[in-house]
Design a protein around this motif. Sequence first.
Motif: not given
Length: 174
Positions: A19-25, A34-45, A97-104
């Motif tokens: 989810r975080v990688a999807g948002w940032q991409s 700055p909003y995107l940079d502040a996102m972390t997978a740990e906080a989301d989890a 929501a719907l996200y795929a790993r950005p490289d895929l």
Amino acid sequence: MPQVREMTTADIDAVSALRVAGWQSAYAGIVPQPYLDAMTAEADALRRRERLALSRPRTTDLVAVADGDTDGVPVGWACLGPSRDEAARPDTAELYALYARPDLIGTGIGRALLTTAHSRARTQHFTSITLWVLAANHPARLFYERAGYRPDGATQDDVYTDTTLTELRYTSAL
């Protein structure tokens, strides 16, 4: 073709990272950096674990796992349930929501998740489904339009830091 299954608590860290990688991409250049940079997978989890502990009737979290991946690590995630729109009919679902790993992206993961989400919604007796997409997110809008979704004219504004962004509601019959 990816395999799609229901998410388990063991998937939370991987889904949060997706989810975080999807948002940032997907939202780079749209949502303030700055909003995107502040996102972390740990906080989301942490938030995801708290939400899963709550009773969420008829809400389904799905993950896509790459075909042949013996580790079963999610490469995509989708979440759906009843529409959150107070004016919606009770037989209207919402794809939250719907996200795929950005490289895929472009490998069929999103399509597999969407197809399974539609199937799950039909088994729960929903007859239509909506979703919200940022107006400036043209790749996502094209993806949903190719899947048969159409904007229905409804909009809402979300504020990210000091920037207001408009979302469009899309709908599709199931």
